[in-house]
Design a protein around this motif. Structure first.
Motif, mmCIF file in Angstrom:
data_model
loop_
_atom_site.group_PDB
_atom_site.id
_atom_site.type_symbol
_atom_site.label_atom_id
_atom_site.label_comp_id
_atom_site.label_asym_id
_atom_site.label_seq_id
_atom_site.Cartn_x
_atom_site.Cartn_y
_atom_site.Cartn_z
ATOM 1 N N ILE A 99 0.847 -1.192 0.000
ATOM 2 C CA ILE A 99 0.000 0.000 0.000
ATOM 3 C C ILE A 99 0.885 1.245 0.000
ATOM 4 O O ILE A 99 1.792 1.373 0.817
ATOM 5 C CB ILE A 99 -0.931 0.053 1.234
ATOM 6 N N THR A 100 0.615 2.140 -0.929
ATOM 7 C CA THR A 100 1.291 3.435 -0.944
ATOM 8 C C THR A 100 0.308 4.501 -0.478
ATOM 9 O O THR A 100 -0.759 4.667 -1.072
ATOM 10 C CB THR A 100 1.792 3.794 -2.352
ATOM 11 N N LYS A 101 0.677 5.200 0.597
ATOM 12 C CA LYS A 101 -0.167 6.285 1.083
ATOM 13 C C LYS A 101 0.264 7.581 0.414
ATOM 14 O O LYS A 101 1.424 7.982 0.506
ATOM 15 C CB LYS A 101 -0.066 6.411 2.600
ATOM 16 N N ARG B 11 -0.496 11.547 0.270
ATOM 17 C CA ARG B 11 -1.155 12.689 0.904
ATOM 18 C C ARG B 11 -1.377 13.769 -0.157
ATOM 19 O O ARG B 11 -0.426 14.229 -0.790
ATOM 20 C CB ARG B 11 -0.319 13.213 2.058
ATOM 21 N N VAL C 234 -6.055 11.656 2.409
ATOM 22 C CA VAL C 234 -5.083 10.577 2.224
ATOM 23 C C VAL C 234 -5.677 9.497 1.336
ATOM 24 O O VAL C 234 -6.802 9.022 1.566
ATOM 25 C CB VAL C 234 -4.657 9.967 3.576
ATOM 26 N N SER C 235 -4.922 9.091 0.320
ATOM 27 C CA SER C 235 -5.310 8.006 -0.564
ATOM 28 C C SER C 235 -4.411 6.808 -0.306
ATOM 29 O O SER C 235 -3.187 6.917 -0.351
ATOM 30 C CB SER C 235 -5.182 8.446 -2.033
ATOM 31 N N GLU C 236 -5.023 5.660 0.001
ATOM 32 C CA GLU C 236 -4.285 4.425 0.235
ATOM 33 C C GLU C 236 -4.415 3.555 -1.014
ATOM 34 O O GLU C 236 -5.455 2.963 -1.271
ATOM 35 C CB GLU C 236 -4.829 3.704 1.466
#
Length: 389
Positions: free
Chosen positions: A121-123, A125, A136-138
């Motif tokens: 998972i790349t968070k 911001r 925030v997009s996960e």
């Protein structure tokens, strides 16, 4: 190949949630706002309700713009500006955000190399310049690239995909600075040509005017076509929306919302759970699958599913005691479960949590699931002559 009379602009077309947008890099566009907007309008093919001379999809849900660039802020990796490109006039509404298009920003930023890919998972911001809020997009990542296929089904999207979680908790007060712009859970609006109507004015992700469907003689299970084919109803809804904008302080006079703030605030109809027909599949959506029913009106057209930003605001409003949304929500729901409500094309859920701190309600969590997919990348060509017109 060289086109001496034409300028070319890198672009990517992405589906985000139940919408589709054209993604452009901020540094590729002119700095001067008027010229930038001329370029964008020509890329889309506006003004023209068919948009046949551009890449727009001739629908409000497919005439959406995302301008992306690196961010210098400590709380964000990328800046994102959303624009709703009008079909019939030379107008781009930058007054609000779009949650569906927001879901594609993270994958886009990773694929463009603006954010380093981290598995699984790349968070990302994301600072939304429209609302001046960060969310925030996960993004699920596999083999160094955003994962697009999966088993998550989003009502209104034709196929399943990899679930992208968007947490909009940081967007409370996006347009007014307060979750409850007037400090009240309900307000009475005196609307020209309509009379007094009871509404709830809530601002999370996108400010929204909520009204009970029954107060307008509706059940809440109407299809988009049924609402949109009633010009008198649409006129009432627009006047209520505009008066709500005035009450929230978004505009000084309600008439300004009609002419210059078409995308915000939104207006939503809410009703107790009921059986109705899914206008996309023709199947029956059953009352027991939802906590309440809702219809979102966007740019004076009924949303064929439900906007993500309006989902956030609806979820927050449902958990605020005394709002019209809270009043229609079923009382026997499991409070540990996400808020689930029915829209014209299915059921949507939001993992929301509201707490009271210092006498005020605070949005602690507002996570929605979406899917996104990169459809096309290349260049859009704009003749120099078009920019002189």
């Amino acid at each position: 190949m060289y086109y001496p009379e034409t300028e070319k602009y890198r672009c990517v077309i992405m589906r985000g949630g139940t919408s589709k947008g054209i993604f452009l890099l901020e540094n590729d566009l002119p700095l001067e706002a008027e010229l930038r907007d001329k370029v964008i309008l020509n890329i889309f093919g506006s003004p023209d309700k068919r948009q046949i001379d551009g890449l727009g999809g001739a629908d409000t849900l497919t005439s959406k713009l995302a301008i992306i660039g690196p961010s210098s802020r400590e709380d964000a990796e990328v800046n994102y500006t959303f624009g709703q490109v009008d079909l019939t006039s030379s107008f781009i509404d930058y007054g609000s955000n779009c949650g569906n298009i927001s879901s594609a920003v993270g994958p886009y930023a990773i694929q463009q190399g603006l954010v380093k890919a981290v598995e699984p998972i790349t968070k990302v911001r994301i600072y939304n310049t429209n609302t001046k809020k960060t969310f925030v997009s996960e993004v699920p990542v596999e083999n160094g690239r955003p994962k697009e296929t999966g088993d998550f089904k989003l009502a209104g999207a034709p196929r399943t995909g990899a679930r992208i979680n968007l947490d909009f908790a940081g967007t409370a007060g996006a347009q007014t600075g307060k979750l409850l712009p007037t400090g009240r859970v309900k307000d009475i609006l005196d609307v020209e040509g309509v009379g007094e109507v009871t509404v709830s004015l809530v601002d999370a992700a996108s400010a929204t005017v909520f009204i009970k469907a029954a107060d307008l003689g509706l059940t809440g299970g109407e299809t988009p076509q049924e609402i949109d084919s009633d010009p008198q109803l649409l006129d009432k809804l627009e006047k209520i929306r505009a008066k709500g904008a005035e009450k929230m302080g978004i505009v000084k006079k309600w008439q300004d919302a009609v002419t210059g703030m078409r995308a915000a605030p939104l207006i939503a109809l809410v009703a107790p759970s009921l059986d109705y027909v899914d206008f996309i599949t023709g199947s029956t959506i059953q009352a027991e699958t939802m906590d309440f029913a809702a219809r979102c009106i966007f740019m004076q057209v009924t949303h064929k599913t439900y906007s993500a930003t309006c989902t956030v605001c609806t979820g927050a409003a449902a958990l605020l005691p005394g709002t019209v949304v809270n009043e229609v929500m079923r009382k026997d729901r499991d409070e540990k479960e996400p808020v689930r409500f029915g829209h014209p094309g299915g059921i949507i859920d939001i993992d929301a949590r509201v707490e009271k701190e210092g006498g005020e309600f605070v949005l602690k969590r507002a996570a929605v699931g979406r899917t996104a997919r990169r459809i096309m990348e290349g260049y859009a060509y704009v003749p120099y002559q078009y920019l002189q017109d």
